[in-house]
Design a protein around this motif. Sequence first.
Motif, mmCIF file in Angstrom:
data_model
loop_
_atom_site.group_PDB
_atom_site.id
_atom_site.type_symbol
_atom_site.label_atom_id
_atom_site.label_comp_id
_atom_site.label_asym_id
_atom_site.label_seq_id
_atom_site.Cartn_x
_atom_site.Cartn_y
_atom_site.Cartn_z
ATOM 1 N N VAL A 16 2.393 4.846 -9.978
ATOM 2 C CA VAL A 16 2.472 5.454 -8.643
ATOM 3 C C VAL A 16 2.691 6.960 -8.759
ATOM 4 C CG1 VAL A 16 3.778 5.549 -6.482
ATOM 5 C CG2 VAL A 16 3.330 3.340 -7.574
ATOM 6 N N MET A 17 3.613 7.338 -9.623
ATOM 7 C CA MET A 17 3.926 8.761 -9.772
ATOM 8 C C MET A 17 2.800 9.516 -10.477
ATOM 9 S SD MET A 17 6.512 8.819 -8.068
ATOM 10 C CE MET A 17 7.166 7.314 -7.333
ATOM 11 N N GLU A 70 -1.530 13.530 -9.915
ATOM 12 C CA GLU A 70 -2.969 13.826 -9.975
ATOM 13 C C GLU A 70 -3.474 14.381 -8.648
ATOM 14 O OE1 GLU A 70 -4.760 10.139 -11.038
ATOM 15 O OE2 GLU A 70 -4.257 10.293 -13.166
ATOM 16 N N LEU A 71 -2.956 13.834 -7.557
ATOM 17 C CA LEU A 71 -3.399 14.243 -6.222
ATOM 18 C C LEU A 71 -2.691 15.488 -5.716
ATOM 19 C CD1 LEU A 71 -3.385 10.696 -4.577
ATOM 20 C CD2 LEU A 71 -5.422 12.041 -5.084
ATOM 21 N N ASN A 95 1.687 16.805 5.586
ATOM 22 C CA ASN A 95 1.701 15.388 5.985
ATOM 23 C C ASN A 95 0.297 14.831 6.229
ATOM 24 O OD1 ASN A 95 4.435 15.208 5.736
ATOM 25 N ND2 ASN A 95 4.874 15.195 7.922
ATOM 26 N N LYS A 96 -0.702 15.428 5.595
ATOM 27 C CA LYS A 96 -2.058 14.886 5.676
ATOM 28 C C LYS A 96 -2.269 13.892 4.546
ATOM 29 C CE LYS A 96 -4.762 18.052 8.401
ATOM 30 N NZ LYS A 96 -6.109 18.615 8.571
ATOM 31 N N ILE A 97 -3.002 12.826 4.850
ATOM 32 C CA ILE A 97 -3.211 11.757 3.877
ATOM 33 C C ILE A 97 -4.222 12.201 2.829
ATOM 34 C CG2 ILE A 97 -3.983 9.381 3.548
ATOM 35 C CD1 ILE A 97 -3.204 8.875 6.489
ATOM 36 N N LEU A 98 -3.784 12.195 1.587
ATOM 37 C CA LEU A 98 -4.670 12.504 0.468
ATOM 38 C C LEU A 98 -5.370 11.248 -0.027
ATOM 39 C CD1 LEU A 98 -2.233 14.831 -1.510
ATOM 40 C CD2 LEU A 98 -4.151 15.548 -0.077
ATOM 41 N N TRP A 120 0.834 -1.204 0.000
ATOM 42 C CA TRP A 120 0.000 0.000 0.000
ATOM 43 C C TRP A 120 0.872 1.258 0.000
ATOM 44 C CZ3 TRP A 120 -5.500 0.657 0.876
ATOM 45 C CH2 TRP A 120 -6.211 -0.549 0.797
ATOM 46 N N ILE A 121 0.273 2.339 -0.442
ATOM 47 C CA ILE A 121 0.960 3.631 -0.437
ATOM 48 C C ILE A 121 0.056 4.694 0.168
ATOM 49 C CG2 ILE A 121 1.964 5.475 -1.845
ATOM 50 C CD1 ILE A 121 2.905 3.463 -3.805
ATOM 51 N N LEU A 122 0.621 5.483 1.067
ATOM 52 C CA LEU A 122 -0.057 6.672 1.578
ATOM 53 C C LEU A 122 0.478 7.869 0.806
ATOM 54 C CD1 LEU A 122 0.127 6.134 5.464
ATOM 55 C CD2 LEU A 122 -1.698 5.442 3.896
ATOM 56 N N TYR A 123 -0.417 8.601 0.155
ATOM 57 C CA TYR A 123 -0.047 9.824 -0.563
ATOM 58 C C TYR A 123 -0.314 11.008 0.360
ATOM 59 C CZ TYR A 123 -0.137 6.944 -4.820
ATOM 60 O OH TYR A 123 0.098 5.976 -5.782
#
Length: 232
Positions: free
Chosen positions: A165-166, A171-172, A142-145, A134-137
């Motif tokens: 991934v990139m 996009e986010l 440092n808030k999770i998007l 998993w990945i946290l964006y």
Amino acid sequence: MQDNPYPFSIKQWSDDDRPREKLVQKGRAVLSDAELVAILIGSGSKNESAVALSKRILASVGNNLNELGKLSVEQLSRFNGIGEAKAVTIIAALEMGRRRKEQDIKKSGQVNSSREAFEVLLPTLGDLEHEEFWILYLNNANKILLSAQLSKGGLTGTLVDVRLVMKKALELGAVALILAHNHPSGSLRPSKADKEVTQRLKKGASALDIKVLDHLIVTQKDYFSFADGGLL
């Protein structure tokens, strides 16, 4: 004396021993795990009370509610007195508890340490019997998007598409990533593949001025942080 042909229902107990009444009168915190499970199943068998049955079920998983949450309908139904309906009730209740914990942890949405990242990821990865990545964006606060699954199954470099991934990060508008995967075996030792995937993603992110803040290996009870361990 002839055995009672009917299930040993909680309604047959004295008032002081009924877990439902105990909860109402004294509060939920005073009930044992077995009493809470007994409320869910309602009755045992003709030779065993609901609490005794619940104690037996809990003993089979080392009195660990997390391990209980992993049991399937088929596994629970092997206990005399537990049919499909009761098994489903137990599973549903534990899943609701897991989701509640997940919502509470993610409410702030901010991750400032490996411990906080672990607490966010534990409800998702801790109980799995297979490996997931998993990945946290994260944004610049440092808030999770977004928390997103990258792969399912054994971790190898071929399963990681750095471009995807990139692309999602761009996009986010993410400026940082936290990588994570679980080890169902309980081992916290990073493998060669773990290290290689970390470096591939770190290199790809760096080209876009995106930071890989950490990579966590998650087990049911603990975690290993690449950042804390000096492997980033």
